[in-house]
Design a protein around this motif. Structure first.
Motif, short mmCIF file in Angstrom:
data_model
loop_
_atom_site.label_atom_id
_atom_site.label_comp_id
_atom_site.label_asym_id
_atom_site.label_seq_id
_atom_site.Cartn_x
_atom_site.Cartn_y
_atom_site.Cartn_z
N MET A 190 25.22 29.23 7.64
CA MET A 190 26.02 28.34 6.80
C MET A 190 27.51 28.59 6.99
SD MET A 190 26.37 28.37 2.63
CE MET A 190 27.20 29.98 2.70
N THR A 191 27.96 29.86 6.95
CA THR A 191 29.39 30.14 7.10
C THR A 191 29.88 29.76 8.48
OG1 THR A 191 29.08 32.46 7.78
CG2 THR A 191 29.24 32.03 5.41
N ARG A 192 29.01 29.90 9.48
CA ARG A 192 29.42 29.51 10.84
C ARG A 192 29.66 28.00 10.93
NH1 ARG A 192 28.83 32.27 15.90
NH2 ARG A 192 29.61 30.90 17.53
N ARG A 193 28.81 27.22 10.30
CA ARG A 193 29.01 25.77 10.30
C ARG A 193 30.29 25.39 9.57
NH1 ARG A 193 23.50 26.24 9.36
NH2 ARG A 193 23.73 25.85 7.12
N VAL A 194 30.56 26.07 8.46
CA VAL A 194 31.81 25.82 7.73
C VAL A 194 33.01 26.20 8.60
CG1 VAL A 194 33.19 26.52 5.73
CG2 VAL A 194 30.76 26.02 5.44
N ALA A 195 32.92 27.34 9.26
CA ALA A 195 34.01 27.80 10.11
C ALA A 195 34.32 26.80 11.22
CB ALA A 195 33.66 29.16 10.70
N ALA A 229 26.93 19.90 1.02
CA ALA A 229 27.15 20.04 -0.42
C ALA A 229 26.81 21.44 -0.90
CB ALA A 229 26.33 19.00 -1.18
N ASP A 230 25.75 22.03 -0.34
CA ASP A 230 25.36 23.37 -0.78
C ASP A 230 26.41 24.40 -0.38
OD1 ASP A 230 23.31 25.19 -1.94
OD2 ASP A 230 23.28 25.98 0.11
N ALA A 231 26.91 24.31 0.85
CA ALA A 231 27.96 25.24 1.29
C ALA A 231 29.22 25.05 0.47
CB ALA A 231 28.25 25.01 2.77
N TRP A 232 29.58 23.80 0.18
CA TRP A 232 30.78 23.57 -0.63
C TRP A 232 30.63 24.20 -2.01
CZ3 TRP A 232 35.53 21.75 0.51
CH2 TRP A 232 36.37 21.45 -0.56
N ARG A 233 29.47 24.03 -2.63
CA ARG A 233 29.23 24.64 -3.95
C ARG A 233 29.36 26.15 -3.87
NH1 ARG A 233 24.86 27.21 -5.96
NH2 ARG A 233 23.55 26.57 -4.20
N ILE A 262 36.06 32.35 8.75
CA ILE A 262 36.29 31.12 9.51
C ILE A 262 37.04 31.34 10.82
CG2 ILE A 262 36.27 29.67 7.45
CD1 ILE A 262 39.34 29.50 7.67
N GLY A 263 37.55 32.53 11.06
CA GLY A 263 38.42 32.76 12.20
C GLY A 263 37.81 32.33 13.53
N GLY A 264 38.56 31.57 14.30
CA GLY A 264 38.11 31.13 15.61
C GLY A 264 36.94 30.18 15.59
N GLY A 265 36.55 29.75 14.38
CA GLY A 265 35.36 28.92 14.25
C GLY A 265 34.08 29.73 14.31
N THR A 266 34.20 31.06 14.37
CA THR A 266 33.03 31.94 14.47
C THR A 266 33.00 33.01 13.39
OG1 THR A 266 34.13 33.53 15.93
CG2 THR A 266 33.01 31.66 16.98
N GLY A 267 34.19 33.39 12.91
CA GLY A 267 34.28 34.50 11.97
C GLY A 267 34.40 35.85 12.64
N ASP A 268 34.46 35.89 13.98
CA ASP A 268 34.56 37.16 14.70
C ASP A 268 35.93 37.79 14.47
OD1 ASP A 268 32.05 36.75 15.71
OD2 ASP A 268 32.75 36.02 17.65
N TRP A 269 35.93 39.12 14.37
CA TRP A 269 37.17 39.89 14.29
C TRP A 269 37.30 40.69 15.57
CZ3 TRP A 269 40.95 39.81 10.53
CH2 TRP A 269 40.69 38.98 9.44
#
Length: 519
Positions: A137-142, A166-170, A222-229
């Protein structure tokens, strides 16, 4: 040591106050667009909090002293400015030690090993499946949100439509993050690992109704569209050195030991009063871009500064002669420390630490996380140290708001450092102190910085690493088209306190440059 020089002209298209990474990004974009640009930096070198230094006398280790990992810097900025800068992926996301059934164990999140580690820790497949769903879910949001950071600021409804979930937004934008964590996971340790991304540099509870924790979490995933650090090759200073070089190559003037003390703005342009070690003068500009906190901006304009937010982190740098051995023998220390090593960050432990700090006490069990830069990028070590197996450790402590250090910063720092390292030692077969290198004076190579230290050293109000509490990346009243505008047409905020600011991203610098260029 750079020698201060006077500006080459009396009036510029843009004067940039502050030579941190965002100011340098803005300078490079504007200069490449053909504008005359002057960067004013009060310190003796550019970089701000994104610098590399050798903090231990006689030890050839170049540490990212304040900020240390890269996630939010868009590839677009690196490409646009032709930066000689690179990052490396970490092959381990995280390791979290634990004790189950009286035996040392842990959770290793590292590619194919992740599923097996979840099963061994939790006794089944449920938590791993939940982990996959949650971070899917977070990857799709990113993927949907990250590209908007360098576009004009979207409205709330427009961003929600772009996310189209909608579920991710909530879960991420409407309800306290603790609800989503508790809905998704049952294991206390797993819950804590997820929650930590909502607390780094932010003092909040999982169920804080302000959703401050949600905002912090969002920027961490959300970084880079992946969340990778990722690890900056050569240390964080390599980025700001590359940015300064790009700005100069494009024609920008950079003046160190030049402190802006006043901005006068009207419809016809701006004047900036500048103090150097031996003089004071005024420089004119069509626009001024302020790469400093909102409090500093207000002071420069002669306004009453807003109340500062409160930083809540302990930053510790160490150089070791070797990595310590772990009580959990199933994991190699080189694997455990290559990613984020979570300490005392179970879900209930984080809640307890928050309650302690809210009551005005240092956390009895201070949570923190560590990683070893030199495992991924040995270039920050001198050849001699690298050959002898030396390593660096960077520790970031949570739930330590500035108020806890107000009475006696030195004593509180020492007490917190001792307690934090004791929590690490609980998972080691040898005290980390036994592995610390010594500087040329025989002192152990460990330094700690509290929020008050950051306020003193870097002028971060309240020691807040994001300048102020993060905001959701959509437009709210008065935000302007790019999230960098102020009430003065010729003055833009290009520091971390801008909308979509915070972290080492260059996003506010890019957006202020776009606003200045009318793009």
């Amino acid at each position: 040591m750079p020698v201060p020089q006077s500006p080459s002209r009396g009036r510029y298209d843009a004067v940039i106050v502050g030579g941190g990474h965002n100011g340098l990004v803005a300078a490079a974009y504007l200069a490449r667009a053909g504008q005359s640009v002057l960067v004013l930096e009060r310190l003796g070198a550019t970089g701000g909090a994104a610098v590399s230094t050798r903090p231990f006398a006689g030890v050839d280790a170049r540490l990212s002293r304040y900020s240390y990992l890269v996630s939010l810097l868009p590839d677009k900025i690196v490409r646009d400015l032709d930066l000689a800068f690179a990052v490396r992926k970490r092959n381990v996301s995280s390791y979290t030690p634990a004790v189950r059934g009286g035996c040392p164990t842990g959770l290793l999140v590292a590619g194919q090993s992740t599923r097996e580690s979840f099963a061994a820790l939790t006794g089944g497949e449920r938590e791993y499946a939940a982990w996959q769903r949650f971070y899917g879910m977070t990857r799709r949001v990113a993927e949907r949100v990250f590209p908007t950071l360098t576009e004009p600021l979207p409205g709330r409804d427009a961003l929600r439509e772009r996310i189209d979930d909608a579920d991710a937004w909530r879960r991420l934008f409407e309800e306290p993050l603790g609800v989503a964590v508790e809905e998704s996971f049952t294991d206390d340790l797993v819950r804590g690992v997820v929650l930590t991304d909502a607390l780094i540099g932010t003092f909040a509870d999982a169920h804080d109704p302000s959703l401050l924790q949600n905002r912090c979490f969002l920027y961490h995933v959300i970084g880079g569209g992946t969340g990778d650090w990722d690890v900056p090759v050569g240390g964080m200073g390599a980025l700001t050195d590359a940015l300064a070089a790009a700005a100069r190559a494009a024609g920008a003037e950079i003046r160190v030991r030049h402190e802006a003390t006043r901005i006068a703005a009207d419809g016809g342009g701006c004047e900036v009063t500048v103090r150097t070690p031996d003089a004071e003068h005024v420089v004119g500009a069509r626009r001024v871009l302020v790469n400093a906190s909102p409090q500093a901006l207000a002071a420069l304009l002669g306004q009453t500064p807003p109340a500062p937010a409160e930083g809540a982190q302990l930053k510790v740098n160490m150089v070791l002669t070797r990595l310590p051995r772990l009580r959990d023998r199933s994991v190699d220390p080189r694997q455990a420390f290559a990613g984020t090593f979570h300490i005392a960050e179970g879900y209930e432990q984080l809640a307890d630490a928050y309650r302690d700090a809210s009551a005005g006490r240092l956390p009895a069990v201070p949570p923190s996380e560590i990683y070893c830069h030199s495992l991924t990028d040995p270039s920050i070590l001198g050849p001699g140290l690298a050959a002898r197996g030396y390593q660096t450790l960077t520790l970031f402590g949570l739930h330590t708001p500035a108020r806890l250090f107000a009475a006696d910063n030195d004593a509180a720092r020492a007490a917190l450092l001792k307690a934090t390292l004791a929590e690490l030692d609980a998972h080691l077969e040898e005290p980390v102190a036994d592995c610390l290198a010594r500087d040329e004076n025989g002192a152990p190579c460990v330094e700690a910085r509290t929020p008050l230290d950051l306020e003193r050293d870097l002028r971060l109000p309240g020691g807040h690493i994001f300048h102020r509490d993060l905001s959701f990346p959509y437009a709210q009243e008065g935000a302007g088209r790019w999230g960098v505008e102020t009430e003065h047409e010729g003055v833009l905020l290009c520091g971390a306190g801008a909308v979509r600011g915070g972290g080492v991203s260059g996003v506010p610098g890019h957006n202020a440059a776009m606003a200045a260029l009318g793009r």
